[in-house]
Motif scaffolding. Structure first.
Motif, PDB file in Angstrom:
ATOM      1  N   MET A   1      -7.804  -3.705   6.959  1.00 13.87           N
ATOM      2  CA  MET A   1      -8.452  -3.012   5.856  1.00 13.87           C
ATOM      3  C   MET A   1      -7.528  -1.975   5.231  1.00 13.87           C
ATOM      4  O   MET A   1      -7.625  -1.686   4.035  1.00 13.87           O
ATOM      5  CB  MET A   1      -9.755  -2.376   6.340  1.00 13.87           C
ATOM      6  N   SER A   2      -6.598  -1.431   6.020  1.00 15.83           N
ATOM      7  CA  SER A   2      -5.596  -0.511   5.468  1.00 15.83           C
ATOM      8  C   SER A   2      -4.689  -1.255   4.497  1.00 15.83           C
ATOM      9  O   SER A   2      -4.396  -0.779   3.393  1.00 15.83           O
ATOM     10  CB  SER A   2      -4.770   0.108   6.603  1.00 15.83           C
ATOM     11  N   TYR A   3      -4.238  -2.426   4.911  1.00 13.77           N
ATOM     12  CA  TYR A   3      -3.350  -3.224   4.054  1.00 13.77           C
ATOM     13  C   TYR A   3      -4.114  -3.718   2.832  1.00 13.77           C
ATOM     14  O   TYR A   3      -3.604  -3.701   1.708  1.00 13.77           O
ATOM     15  CB  TYR A   3      -2.783  -4.406   4.836  1.00 13.77           C
ATOM     16  N   TYR A   4      -5.354  -4.142   3.034  1.00 14.74           N
ATOM     17  CA  TYR A   4      -6.201  -4.607   1.927  1.00 14.74           C
ATOM     18  C   TYR A   4      -6.364  -3.509   0.880  1.00 14.74           C
ATOM     19  O   TYR A   4      -6.194  -3.746  -0.325  1.00 14.74           O
ATOM     20  CB  TYR A   4      -7.564  -5.026   2.482  1.00 14.74           C
ATOM     21  N   THR A   5      -6.693  -2.309   1.329  1.00 13.26           N
ATOM     22  CA  THR A   5      -6.910  -1.193   0.409  1.00 13.26           C
ATOM     23  C   THR A   5      -5.637  -0.860  -0.353  1.00 13.26           C
ATOM     24  O   THR A   5      -5.672  -0.594  -1.570  1.00 13.26           O
ATOM     25  CB  THR A   5      -7.408   0.039   1.177  1.00 13.26           C
TER      26      THR A   5
ATOM     27  N   PHE B   1      -4.319  -3.939  -8.345  1.00 11.42           N
ATOM     28  CA  PHE B   1      -5.432  -4.042  -9.280  1.00 11.42           C
ATOM     29  C   PHE B   1      -5.767  -2.718  -9.955  1.00 11.42           C
ATOM     30  O   PHE B   1      -5.778  -2.624 -11.178  1.00 11.42           O
ATOM     31  CB  PHE B   1      -6.684  -4.574  -8.578  1.00 11.42           C
ATOM     32  N   LEU B   2      -6.028  -1.679  -9.150  1.00 18.76           N
ATOM     33  CA  LEU B   2      -6.506  -0.428  -9.732  1.00 18.76           C
ATOM     34  C   LEU B   2      -5.463   0.230 -10.625  1.00 18.76           C
ATOM     35  O   LEU B   2      -5.766   0.610 -11.770  1.00 18.76           O
ATOM     36  CB  LEU B   2      -6.941   0.532  -8.618  1.00 18.76           C
ATOM     37  N   VAL B   3      -4.231   0.367 -10.127  1.00 11.91           N
ATOM     38  CA  VAL B   3      -3.181   0.989 -10.942  1.00 11.91           C
ATOM     39  C   VAL B   3      -2.906   0.170 -12.210  1.00 11.91           C
ATOM     40  O   VAL B   3      -2.857   0.744 -13.317  1.00 11.91           O
ATOM     41  CB  VAL B   3      -1.890   1.194 -10.118  1.00 11.91           C
ATOM     42  N   PRO B   4      -2.724  -1.169 -12.129  1.00  8.48           N
ATOM     43  CA  PRO B   4      -2.540  -1.946 -13.353  1.00  8.48           C
ATOM     44  C   PRO B   4      -3.726  -1.818 -14.320  1.00  8.48           C
ATOM     45  O   PRO B   4      -3.536  -1.742 -15.539  1.00  8.48           O
ATOM     46  CB  PRO B   4      -2.408  -3.388 -12.839  1.00  8.48           C
ATOM     47  N   PHE B   5      -4.943  -1.788 -13.788  1.00  5.16           N
ATOM     48  CA  PHE B   5      -6.126  -1.655 -14.635  1.00  5.16           C
ATOM     49  C   PHE B   5      -6.110  -0.335 -15.393  1.00  5.16           C
ATOM     50  O   PHE B   5      -6.422  -0.279 -16.591  1.00  5.16           O
ATOM     51  CB  PHE B   5      -7.387  -1.757 -13.771  1.00  5.16           C
ATOM     52  N   GLN B   6      -5.725   0.732 -14.696  1.00  2.00           N
ATOM     53  CA  GLN B   6      -5.732   2.050 -15.326  1.00  2.00           C
ATOM     54  C   GLN B   6      -4.561   2.264 -16.277  1.00  2.00           C
ATOM     55  O   GLN B   6      -4.639   3.067 -17.202  1.00  2.00           O
ATOM     56  CB  GLN B   6      -5.733   3.133 -14.243  1.00  2.00           C
ATOM     57  N   THR B   7      -3.466   1.551 -16.058  1.00  2.67           N
ATOM     58  CA  THR B   7      -2.272   1.730 -16.891  1.00  2.67           C
ATOM     59  C   THR B   7      -2.108   0.635 -17.939  1.00  2.67           C
ATOM     60  O   THR B   7      -1.176   0.679 -18.734  1.00  2.67           O
ATOM     61  CB  THR B   7      -1.007   1.766 -16.010  1.00  2.67           C
ATOM     62  N   GLY B   8      -2.993  -0.347 -17.934  1.00  6.82           N
ATOM     63  CA  GLY B   8      -2.921  -1.414 -18.915  1.00  6.82           C
ATOM     64  C   GLY B   8      -1.817  -2.420 -18.667  1.00  6.82           C
ATOM     65  O   GLY B   8      -1.377  -3.112 -19.587  1.00  6.82           O
ATOM     66  N   THR B   9      -1.357  -2.511 -17.425  1.00  2.00           N
ATOM     67  CA  THR B   9      -0.310  -3.481 -17.079  1.00  2.00           C
ATOM     68  C   THR B   9      -0.952  -4.704 -16.412  1.00  2.00           C
ATOM     69  O   THR B   9      -2.155  -4.739 -16.172  1.00  2.00           O
ATOM     70  CB  THR B   9       0.737  -2.852 -16.146  1.00  2.00           C
ATOM     71  N   ASN B  10      -0.136  -5.685 -16.096  1.00  2.00           N
ATOM     72  CA  ASN B  10      -0.649  -6.943 -15.562  1.00  2.00           C
ATOM     73  C   ASN B  10      -1.090  -6.805 -14.101  1.00  2.00           C
ATOM     74  O   ASN B  10      -0.382  -6.238 -13.276  1.00  2.00           O
ATOM     75  CB  ASN B  10       0.409  -8.042 -15.664  1.00  2.00           C
ATOM     76  N   VAL B  11      -2.247  -7.351 -13.818  1.00  2.00           N
ATOM     77  CA  VAL B  11      -2.743  -7.414 -12.442  1.00  2.00           C
ATOM     78  C   VAL B  11      -1.977  -8.496 -11.697  1.00  2.00           C
ATOM     79  O   VAL B  11      -1.671  -9.551 -12.256  1.00  2.00           O
ATOM     80  CB  VAL B  11      -4.250  -7.739 -12.440  1.00  2.00           C
ATOM     81  N   CYS B  12      -1.633  -8.219 -10.438  1.00  2.00           N
ATOM     82  CA  CYS B  12      -0.903  -9.192  -9.625  1.00  2.00           C
ATOM     83  C   CYS B  12      -1.899 -10.057  -8.855  1.00  2.00           C
ATOM     84  O   CYS B  12      -2.381  -9.666  -7.787  1.00  2.00           O
ATOM     85  CB  CYS B  12       0.054  -8.490  -8.661  1.00  2.00           C
ATOM     86  N   ASN B  13      -2.215 -11.212  -9.418  1.00  2.84           N
ATOM     87  CA  ASN B  13      -3.221 -12.083  -8.796  1.00  2.84           C
ATOM     88  C   ASN B  13      -2.783 -12.613  -7.438  1.00  2.84           C
ATOM     89  O   ASN B  13      -3.608 -12.824  -6.545  1.00  2.84           O
ATOM     90  CB  ASN B  13      -3.546 -13.248  -9.727  1.00  2.84           C
TER      91      ASN B  13
ATOM     92  N   LEU C   1      -3.567  -9.986  -4.966  1.00  5.03           N
ATOM     93  CA  LEU C   1      -5.015  -9.875  -4.797  1.00  5.03           C
ATOM     94  C   LEU C   1      -5.532 -10.993  -3.901  1.00  5.03           C
ATOM     95  O   LEU C   1      -6.433 -10.782  -3.082  1.00  5.03           O
ATOM     96  CB  LEU C   1      -5.706  -9.920  -6.153  1.00  5.03           C
ATOM     97  N   LYS C   2      -4.951 -12.176  -4.051  1.00 10.59           N
ATOM     98  CA  LYS C   2      -5.321 -13.291  -3.187  1.00 10.59           C
ATOM     99  C   LYS C   2      -4.947 -12.990  -1.734  1.00 10.59           C
ATOM    100  O   LYS C   2      -5.725 -13.247  -0.805  1.00 10.59           O
ATOM    101  CB  LYS C   2      -4.619 -14.566  -3.651  1.00 10.59           C
ATOM    102  N   LEU C   3      -3.752 -12.411  -1.548  1.00  8.02           N
ATOM    103  CA  LEU C   3      -3.322 -12.020  -0.208  1.00  8.02           C
ATOM    104  C   LEU C   3      -4.248 -10.961   0.371  1.00  8.02           C
ATOM    105  O   LEU C   3      -4.613 -11.015   1.555  1.00  8.02           O
ATOM    106  CB  LEU C   3      -1.886 -11.502  -0.249  1.00  8.02           C
ATOM    107  N   ALA C   4      -4.648  -9.998  -0.458  1.00  5.15           N
ATOM    108  CA  ALA C   4      -5.561  -8.943   0.001  1.00  5.15           C
ATOM    109  C   ALA C   4      -6.857  -9.549   0.528  1.00  5.15           C
ATOM    110  O   ALA C   4      -7.358  -9.151   1.590  1.00  5.15           O
ATOM    111  CB  ALA C   4      -5.857  -7.974  -1.137  1.00  5.15           C
ATOM    112  N   GLN C   5      -7.390 -10.523  -0.183  1.00  2.87           N
ATOM    113  CA  GLN C   5      -8.635 -11.153   0.247  1.00  2.87           C
ATOM    114  C   GLN C   5      -8.450 -11.920   1.544  1.00  2.87           C
ATOM    115  O   GLN C   5      -9.314 -11.907   2.428  1.00  2.87           O
ATOM    116  CB  GLN C   5      -9.148 -12.101  -0.845  1.00  2.87           C
TER     117      GLN C   5
END
Length: 292
Positions: free
Chosen positions: A77-81, A88-100, A103-107
């Motif tokens: 859960m530490s690595y996931y977070t 996701f969160l930083v790209p969302f807030q800065t308008g840059t590309n999300v690394c899918n 995100l798949k690895l996180a899941q």
């Protein structure tokens, strides 16, 4: 690459002082007193029986026992977070590309950690491993986050001993749980780690995140414990952060992960007119009222 069996690091109190950064004088004095009065052993042992469904940490015969599968879940859960924040969160807030891909690895990492409910298994080859610090910088950061999270959970149990809490039910038991959380938080924040340190905040966050993810009904308090969601909110409110801080955004995403992973069917729609903290508080109120 061959799979590696789960074997988390065995902790002792000296390692808490040195590696887990509980190095303030007040905590040292508490430990010395507990050891001198034989109310606590100087070893923290891992219990490898079964999965994490029975308990995370408990004290038995003055011995702190930490569930081995839970400790592995805590790292996952530490690595996931960390990945959710960076990818996701930083790209969302800065308008840059999300690394899918990340995100798949996180899941995948979260799925593996949650699967440990049913007992240990060989560490999958497709996800990072805690000892790969030289090859993966994220592993190093995740290890540090996990150490703070484990520190908080263990310190909560030590706080119960320090305050001489006795088994009880209802309001008095709830007070004891909140007092143990507050004491553990204050010990971690006393020296060596600043309250504004985001890694420290993430460590505490992960400890609480793991607590409600392993709770069968975190929306509802029991005879002896307040709801895990109430504890989550109580401790996060101790941070001196503004209402748009990333921790509140992560908290919304954590409840979203709980909702999705455990099929809770909770409806929630983001509201850009309200701060992250306001949305988090409203979501928690909705969840808690639902179970009264």
């Amino acid at each position: 690459m061959e799979s590696t069996p789960i074997r988390p690091i065995h902790f002792c109190l000296d390692e808490i002082f040195n590696n887990m950064r509980l190095n303030n004088n007040e905590f040292h004095e508490v430990i010395k007193k507990l050891l001198a009065n034989e109310r606590l052993s100087n070893r923290i042992m891992l219990d490898s029986r079964g999965g994490w469904q029975e308990f995370a940490v408990r004290v038995r015969n003055e011995q702190i026992l930490m569930n081995e599968c839970f400790l592995s879940l805590l790292w996952c859960m530490s690595y996931y977070t960390l990945l959710i924040y960076n990818s996701f969160l930083v790209p969302f807030q800065t308008g840059t590309n999300v690394c899918n891909e990340k995100l798949k690895l996180a899941q995948e990492i979260l799925d593996y950690g949650m699967s440990l409910k049913y007992g240990d298994d060989e560490w999958p080859t497709n996800i990072p491993y805690p000892r790969e610090v030289d090859a993966n910088e994220d592993v190093y950061v995740a290890n540090f986050i996990c150490s703070i999270a484990a520190n908080f959970i263990i310190s909560h149990e030590i706080a119960h001993r320090h305050h001489e809490h006795q088994p009880c039910n209802g309001v008095e038991s709830y007070k004891q749980e909140y007092e143990a959380d507050d004491t553990a938080f204050n010990w971690l924040n006393k020296e060596g780690i600043e309250l504004a340190d985001f890694t420290f905040q993430m460590g505490i966050f992960v400890a609480l995140f793991a607590t409600f993810m392993t709770d069968l009904c975190p929306e509802k308090g029991g005879d002896r414990h307040p709801s895990s969601f109430s504890r989550f909110e109580h401790v996060l409110n101790k941070f001196k952060i503004d209402d748009e801080h990333q921790i509140w955004a992560l908290s919304l995403m954590a409840i979203g992960a709980w909702n999705s992973k455990l099929n809770k069917n909770v409806e929630f729609y983001p509201n850009e007119e309200k701060s992250y903290k306001e949305q988090f508080a409203e979501l928690l109120e909705k969840l808690l009222l639902k179970n009264k």
